[in-house]
Design a protein around this motif. Structure first.
Motif, PDB file in Angstrom:
ATOM      1  N   GLU A 224       8.714  -1.135 -17.609  1.00 17.75           N
ATOM      2  CA  GLU A 224       7.473  -0.766 -16.929  1.00 17.75           C
ATOM      3  C   GLU A 224       6.680  -2.033 -16.589  1.00 17.75           C
ATOM      4  O   GLU A 224       6.414  -2.856 -17.460  1.00 17.75           O
ATOM      5  CB  GLU A 224       6.622   0.146 -17.826  1.00 17.75           C
ATOM      6  N   ILE A 225       6.349  -2.211 -15.303  1.00 17.34           N
ATOM      7  CA  ILE A 225       5.554  -3.366 -14.902  1.00 17.34           C
ATOM      8  C   ILE A 225       4.170  -2.902 -14.448  1.00 17.34           C
ATOM      9  O   ILE A 225       3.946  -1.704 -14.203  1.00 17.34           O
ATOM     10  CB  ILE A 225       6.238  -4.167 -13.769  1.00 17.34           C
ATOM     11  N   GLU A 226       3.250  -3.833 -14.337  1.00 20.53           N
ATOM     12  CA  GLU A 226       1.878  -3.512 -13.950  1.00 20.53           C
ATOM     13  C   GLU A 226       1.836  -2.995 -12.514  1.00 20.53           C
ATOM     14  O   GLU A 226       2.520  -3.536 -11.630  1.00 20.53           O
ATOM     15  CB  GLU A 226       0.988  -4.749 -14.065  1.00 20.53           C
ATOM     16  N   PRO A 227       1.050  -1.944 -12.254  1.00 20.09           N
ATOM     17  CA  PRO A 227       0.926  -1.426 -10.881  1.00 20.09           C
ATOM     18  C   PRO A 227       0.496  -2.504  -9.884  1.00 20.09           C
ATOM     19  O   PRO A 227       0.962  -2.512  -8.745  1.00 20.09           O
ATOM     20  CB  PRO A 227      -0.127  -0.322 -11.010  1.00 20.09           C
ATOM     21  N   ALA A 228      -0.402  -3.404 -10.311  1.00 17.83           N
ATOM     22  CA  ALA A 228      -0.868  -4.455  -9.397  1.00 17.83           C
ATOM     23  C   ALA A 228       0.286  -5.370  -8.992  1.00 17.83           C
ATOM     24  O   ALA A 228       0.369  -5.808  -7.836  1.00 17.83           O
ATOM     25  CB  ALA A 228      -1.977  -5.266 -10.063  1.00 17.83           C
ATOM     26  N   LEU A 229       1.187  -5.666  -9.931  1.00 21.82           N
ATOM     27  CA  LEU A 229       2.340  -6.502  -9.621  1.00 21.82           C
ATOM     28  C   LEU A 229       3.281  -5.775  -8.674  1.00 21.82           C
ATOM     29  O   LEU A 229       3.814  -6.364  -7.727  1.00 21.82           O
ATOM     30  CB  LEU A 229       3.072  -6.889 -10.913  1.00 21.82           C
ATOM     31  N   ALA A 230       3.493  -4.471  -8.918  1.00 22.27           N
ATOM     32  CA  ALA A 230       4.351  -3.682  -8.040  1.00 22.27           C
ATOM     33  C   ALA A 230       3.790  -3.652  -6.619  1.00 22.27           C
ATOM     34  O   ALA A 230       4.534  -3.807  -5.641  1.00 22.27           O
ATOM     35  CB  ALA A 230       4.494  -2.266  -8.584  1.00 22.27           C
ATOM     36  N   ASP A 231       2.471  -3.469  -6.504  1.00 26.18           N
ATOM     37  CA  ASP A 231       1.841  -3.439  -5.177  1.00 26.18           C
ATOM     38  C   ASP A 231       1.989  -4.796  -4.478  1.00 26.18           C
ATOM     39  O   ASP A 231       2.251  -4.855  -3.277  1.00 26.18           O
ATOM     40  CB  ASP A 231       0.355  -3.084  -5.304  1.00 26.18           C
ATOM     41  N   ARG A 232       1.797  -5.877  -5.240  1.00 23.09           N
ATOM     42  CA  ARG A 232       1.900  -7.215  -4.648  1.00 23.09           C
ATOM     43  C   ARG A 232       3.327  -7.489  -4.161  1.00 23.09           C
ATOM     44  O   ARG A 232       3.528  -8.076  -3.091  1.00 23.09           O
ATOM     45  CB  ARG A 232       1.454  -8.267  -5.664  1.00 23.09           C
ATOM     46  N   TYR A 233       4.302  -7.046  -4.943  1.00 23.51           N
ATOM     47  CA  TYR A 233       5.697  -7.248  -4.560  1.00 23.51           C
ATOM     48  C   TYR A 233       6.022  -6.463  -3.293  1.00 23.51           C
ATOM     49  O   TYR A 233       6.614  -7.002  -2.350  1.00 23.51           O
ATOM     50  CB  TYR A 233       6.611  -6.815  -5.703  1.00 23.51           C
TER      51      TYR A 233
END
Length: 301
Positions: A224-233
């Motif tokens: 599980e990764i941070e939503p903010a990191l997923a959005d940035r990717y």
């Protein structure tokens, strides 16, 4: 020079002994990475190498070319400067700052005093200024100033052989303000290594390579990764696709405007050049290098 630095030994760059001498200190080719100026090394990748978590850079064609041509360029410089005795030297450490290490390409001796010779090859001369000036690429300037500061010398000559087999010379003088920038940055970086404070991940290619090295295995698990990191990717992937499409369209438009011409120019400045394709492929477009203004280390830092 003997009062400012102590000679550690003479070893081939990249050898086990050479790497050991630099393991707890910083060499001239590393200080640019500390400042975020190196095209080949990032602060992140260097930190992991100092911690023993990443392997040294493997030998490549550019490194081999530099080693093979070093003696030739040194002889060329010697022929142009009979006033100097040009000789090989070893690895040195500052007496005041033992963590400050340097391995100059050559030591120059003359009646007027001593100087250093740094030897380079360049396939792209966009960052090199007029020969005879101190306008060398800023990462090389950092390296040369670090070497001068380590050995307590005042002047370095930089000899470069370009891809067109043109021999150029530059002169870089020691500068206290820039030297202090280097010393402070170097000491702070080594302190982060000792405190186990990992640098942030950045956009440098060396950082990307080291992150891949750190995790060579693939475990069949979900993380599980941070939503903010997923959005940035996801945003970065989408922007990359859009940028690639925009580049392809602009390239096609420039090719169309060129017709059978070779170079695209604006007000006399080269923008791009058509180059032959491989085999039966049609010509493609290569962007011209953007000439940058030479920088001082203090300004870049």
């Amino acid at each position: 020079m003997s009062s400012a630095a102590v000679r550690l030994g003479t070893w081939a760059p990249g050898s086990a002994e050479w790497l050991s001498a630099r393991s707890s200190g910083l060499g001239g080719s590393e200080i640019a990475a500390v400042l975020g100026l190196s095209p080949w090394e990032s602060r992140f990748s260097l930190w992991h190498k100092k911690k023993g978590l990443a392997a040294p850079e493997p030998d490549n064609d550019a490194m081999r070319r530099g080693r093979l041509l070093e003696a030739v360029i040194a002889e060329w410089f010697a022929a142009e400067h009979p006033e100097y005795r040009v000789r090989r030297t070893g690895t040195w450490a500052s007496r005041l700052r033992p963590w400050q290490v340097a391995t100059p390409d050559r030591l120059l001796s003359a009646v007027a005093g001593r100087a250093l010779l740094e030897i380079k090859t360049a396939t792209d001369t966009a960052e090199w200024g007029e020969p005879g000036t101190d306008e060398v690429p800023v990462h090389y300037r950092a390296q040369v100033l670090w070497q001068l500061d380590t050995l307590g010398l005042r002047r370095a000559h930089v000899a470069v052989l370009t891809s067109g087999l043109n021999f150029r010379e530059y002169v870089v003088d020691w500068n206290l303000a820039e030297a202090e920038v280097l010393r402070t940055a170097g000491r702070e970086f080594l302190d982060t290594v000792e405190r186990d404070e990992r640098p942030d991940i950045d956009e440098h290619g060396a950082t990307f390579r080291v992150v891949r090295e750190l995790h060579p295995d693939i475990d069949d698990v979900e993380v599980e990764i941070e939503p903010a990191l997923a959005d940035r990717y996801r945003r970065a992937v989408a922007e990359h696709k859009a940028a690639e499409a925009a580049k392809q369209q602009a390239t096609a438009e420039v090719l169309d405007a060129l017709g059978s011409g070779r170079r695209a120019v604006v007000a006399g400045e080269s923008i791009a050049i058509r180059v032959p394709g491989r085999g039966d492929a049609p010509p493609s477009l290569r962007p011209s290098p953007i000439r940058s203004t030479p920088q001082k280390v203090s300004a870049a830092a």
